[in-house]
Design a protein around this motif. Sequence first.
Motif, mmCIF file in Angstrom:
data_model
loop_
_atom_site.group_PDB
_atom_site.id
_atom_site.type_symbol
_atom_site.label_atom_id
_atom_site.label_comp_id
_atom_site.label_asym_id
_atom_site.label_seq_id
_atom_site.Cartn_x
_atom_site.Cartn_y
_atom_site.Cartn_z
ATOM 1 N N ARG A 25 0.815 -1.217 0.000
ATOM 2 C CA ARG A 25 0.000 0.000 0.000
ATOM 3 C C ARG A 25 0.848 1.267 0.000
ATOM 4 N NH1 ARG A 25 -2.644 -4.005 2.231
ATOM 5 N NH2 ARG A 25 -4.841 -4.259 1.704
ATOM 6 N N GLY A 26 2.156 1.095 -0.130
ATOM 7 C CA GLY A 26 3.062 2.222 -0.250
ATOM 8 C C GLY A 26 3.416 2.425 -1.723
ATOM 9 N N ALA A 27 4.675 2.114 -2.070
ATOM 10 C CA ALA A 27 5.128 2.369 -3.442
ATOM 11 C C ALA A 27 4.351 1.569 -4.479
ATOM 12 C CB ALA A 27 6.618 2.050 -3.553
ATOM 13 N N ASN A 28 3.897 0.377 -4.140
ATOM 14 C CA ASN A 28 3.110 -0.387 -5.118
ATOM 15 C C ASN A 28 1.795 0.318 -5.453
ATOM 16 O OD1 ASN A 28 2.385 -2.866 -6.683
ATOM 17 N ND2 ASN A 28 0.723 -2.862 -5.172
ATOM 18 N N ARG A 29 1.289 1.065 -4.507
ATOM 19 C CA ARG A 29 0.035 1.805 -4.745
ATOM 20 C C ARG A 29 0.308 3.125 -5.466
ATOM 21 N NH1 ARG A 29 -2.359 5.738 -1.714
ATOM 22 N NH2 ARG A 29 -0.958 5.355 0.044
ATOM 23 N N THR A 30 1.381 3.817 -5.026
ATOM 24 C CA THR A 30 1.596 5.185 -5.514
ATOM 25 C C THR A 30 2.573 5.278 -6.678
ATOM 26 O OG1 THR A 30 3.445 5.601 -3.988
ATOM 27 C CG2 THR A 30 1.208 6.043 -3.161
ATOM 28 N N GLY A 31 3.492 4.303 -6.798
ATOM 29 C CA GLY A 31 4.446 4.307 -7.907
ATOM 30 C C GLY A 31 5.737 5.047 -7.632
ATOM 31 N N ARG A 32 5.929 5.576 -6.425
ATOM 32 C CA ARG A 32 7.195 6.233 -6.087
ATOM 33 C C ARG A 32 7.789 5.547 -4.858
ATOM 34 N NH1 ARG A 32 7.313 12.589 -4.616
ATOM 35 N NH2 ARG A 32 6.814 11.754 -2.556
ATOM 36 N N PRO A 33 9.091 5.258 -4.864
ATOM 37 C CA PRO A 33 9.674 4.523 -3.734
ATOM 38 C C PRO A 33 9.349 5.195 -2.394
ATOM 39 C CG PRO A 33 11.290 4.731 -5.493
ATOM 40 C CD PRO A 33 10.093 5.556 -5.903
ATOM 41 N N PHE A 34 9.020 4.367 -1.409
ATOM 42 C CA PHE A 34 8.813 4.811 -0.021
ATOM 43 C C PHE A 34 7.711 5.877 0.103
ATOM 44 C CE2 PHE A 34 12.918 2.833 0.228
ATOM 45 C CZ PHE A 34 12.942 2.261 1.489
ATOM 46 N N THR A 35 6.781 5.878 -0.829
ATOM 47 C CA THR A 35 5.749 6.913 -0.806
ATOM 48 C C THR A 35 4.393 6.310 -0.486
ATOM 49 O OG1 THR A 35 6.959 8.311 -2.348
ATOM 50 C CG2 THR A 35 4.580 8.676 -2.189
ATOM 51 N N GLY A 36 3.836 6.714 0.656
ATOM 52 C CA GLY A 36 2.493 6.278 1.011
ATOM 53 C C GLY A 36 2.417 5.333 2.184
ATOM 54 N N ASP A 37 3.561 4.960 2.745
ATOM 55 C CA ASP A 37 3.483 4.166 3.975
ATOM 56 C C ASP A 37 4.468 4.708 5.014
ATOM 57 O OD1 ASP A 37 5.843 3.220 2.932
ATOM 58 O OD2 ASP A 37 5.085 1.197 2.532
ATOM 59 N N ALA A 52 7.285 3.904 6.318
ATOM 60 C CA ALA A 52 8.742 3.965 6.078
ATOM 61 C C ALA A 52 9.120 5.268 5.385
ATOM 62 C CB ALA A 52 9.192 2.758 5.262
ATOM 63 N N GLY A 53 8.236 5.763 4.518
ATOM 64 C CA GLY A 53 8.515 7.008 3.809
ATOM 65 C C GLY A 53 8.498 8.216 4.726
ATOM 66 N N LEU A 65 15.845 12.649 5.086
ATOM 67 C CA LEU A 65 16.543 13.208 3.920
ATOM 68 C C LEU A 65 16.464 14.736 3.922
ATOM 69 C CD1 LEU A 65 15.466 10.702 1.126
ATOM 70 C CD2 LEU A 65 17.700 10.894 2.240
ATOM 71 N N ALA A 66 15.295 15.276 4.268
ATOM 72 C CA ALA A 66 15.152 16.731 4.297
ATOM 73 C C ALA A 66 16.060 17.354 5.354
ATOM 74 C CB ALA A 66 13.689 17.101 4.548
ATOM 75 N N ARG A 67 16.161 16.696 6.516
ATOM 76 C CA ARG A 67 17.006 17.235 7.587
ATOM 77 C C ARG A 67 18.460 17.401 7.160
ATOM 78 N NH1 ARG A 67 15.249 16.444 13.185
ATOM 79 N NH2 ARG A 67 13.067 15.845 13.109
ATOM 80 N N PHE A 68 18.902 16.497 6.269
ATOM 81 C CA PHE A 68 20.309 16.531 5.882
ATOM 82 C C PHE A 68 20.523 17.123 4.484
ATOM 83 C CE2 PHE A 68 20.149 13.579 9.382
ATOM 84 C CZ PHE A 68 21.216 14.037 10.154
ATOM 85 N N GLY A 69 19.504 17.823 3.996
ATOM 86 C CA GLY A 69 19.664 18.546 2.737
ATOM 87 C C GLY A 69 19.596 17.676 1.496
ATOM 88 N N PHE A 70 19.059 16.452 1.639
ATOM 89 C CA PHE A 70 18.939 15.574 0.479
ATOM 90 C C PHE A 70 17.544 15.635 -0.151
ATOM 91 C CE2 PHE A 70 22.366 13.250 2.878
ATOM 92 C CZ PHE A 70 23.361 13.424 1.942
ATOM 93 N N ALA A 71 16.641 16.424 0.403
ATOM 94 C CA ALA A 71 15.297 16.557 -0.169
ATOM 95 C C ALA A 71 14.801 17.975 0.069
ATOM 96 C CB ALA A 71 14.328 15.546 0.452
ATOM 97 N N ASP A 85 7.662 19.620 0.522
ATOM 98 C CA ASP A 85 6.877 18.944 1.565
ATOM 99 C C ASP A 85 6.504 17.555 1.102
ATOM 100 O OD1 ASP A 85 6.901 21.083 3.305
ATOM 101 O OD2 ASP A 85 5.155 22.013 2.331
ATOM 102 N N TYR A 86 6.908 16.562 1.882
ATOM 103 C CA TYR A 86 6.508 15.195 1.578
ATOM 104 C C TYR A 86 5.061 15.013 2.033
ATOM 105 C CZ TYR A 86 5.936 10.196 2.141
ATOM 106 O OH TYR A 86 5.445 8.924 2.087
ATOM 107 N N LYS A 87 4.194 14.705 1.069
ATOM 108 C CA LYS A 87 2.777 14.534 1.403
ATOM 109 C C LYS A 87 2.278 13.141 1.027
ATOM 110 C CE LYS A 87 1.713 19.435 0.984
ATOM 111 N NZ LYS A 87 1.308 20.444 0.007
ATOM 112 N N ALA A 88 3.211 12.203 0.917
ATOM 113 C CA ALA A 88 2.871 10.793 0.693
ATOM 114 C C ALA A 88 2.178 10.551 -0.638
ATOM 115 C CB ALA A 88 2.017 10.247 1.849
ATOM 116 N N ARG A 89 2.375 11.494 -1.593
ATOM 117 C CA ARG A 89 1.798 11.321 -2.930
ATOM 118 C C ARG A 89 2.894 11.625 -3.946
ATOM 119 N NH1 ARG A 89 -1.730 15.773 -1.603
ATOM 120 N NH2 ARG A 89 -0.631 16.709 -3.348
#
Length: 215
Positions: A57-69, A71-72, A79-85, A88-92
Amino acid sequence: MSGASGNPGHDCPLCPRLAAFRDTWRNAEPSWFNAPVDSFGPREARLLIVGLAPGLRGANRTGRPFTGDYAGDLLYDTLARFGFARGDYKARPDDGLELIDARITNAVRCVPPENKPTPAEINTCRSFLAATIAEMPKLAAIVTLGRISHDSTLSALAVRRSAAPFGHGASFDIGKIKLLASYHCSRYNTNTGVLTPEMFRNVFAAARAHLGAPG
Ligand code: SF4
């Protein structure tokens, strides 16, 4: 579809059990992605994060790694804390989140039943992991999430497991690549206290220290 590419294509047939599982979910949830999940982030990134496999129900549902469950939530916050993103991550997948100098992939690109790929499936999908690594000209650090992704990454790099054994916080120099191992940021690992957010952040702090300040 080609083993020389880092992307398997929508209907990769190489793992019959996973292809059948995909078809089951295409019928049950036709609005879901239900296909091999491609890597996310630029090929020119210096950091690659290797997860295990898409969540049902995460990436298999949304199509982006670690998105929607769950773990993301932890991964993208870290990733955002360390400047890698950035953003706003909104799980979509259309939330506009951008990865900066970082790319995320999975050792197995199709969702496996009960999150458990077989050894044969891990071996088969490694051609895509190896191609993903090979297509990143500036790659300087890899964070592996969990033992399976760590061991598969070692095989993709032609390194023996005994030369770089998995352990949370372990780091290894493999040619010009710094390999950093972490427990997987799954809900199970965090709920049971195996992995705390601080332990997870420490791994990305090490990656940031290795790569230097964001440009
Ligand atoms: S797990 Fe990888 S190799 Fe197996 S069917 Fe999916 S994309 Fe193909």
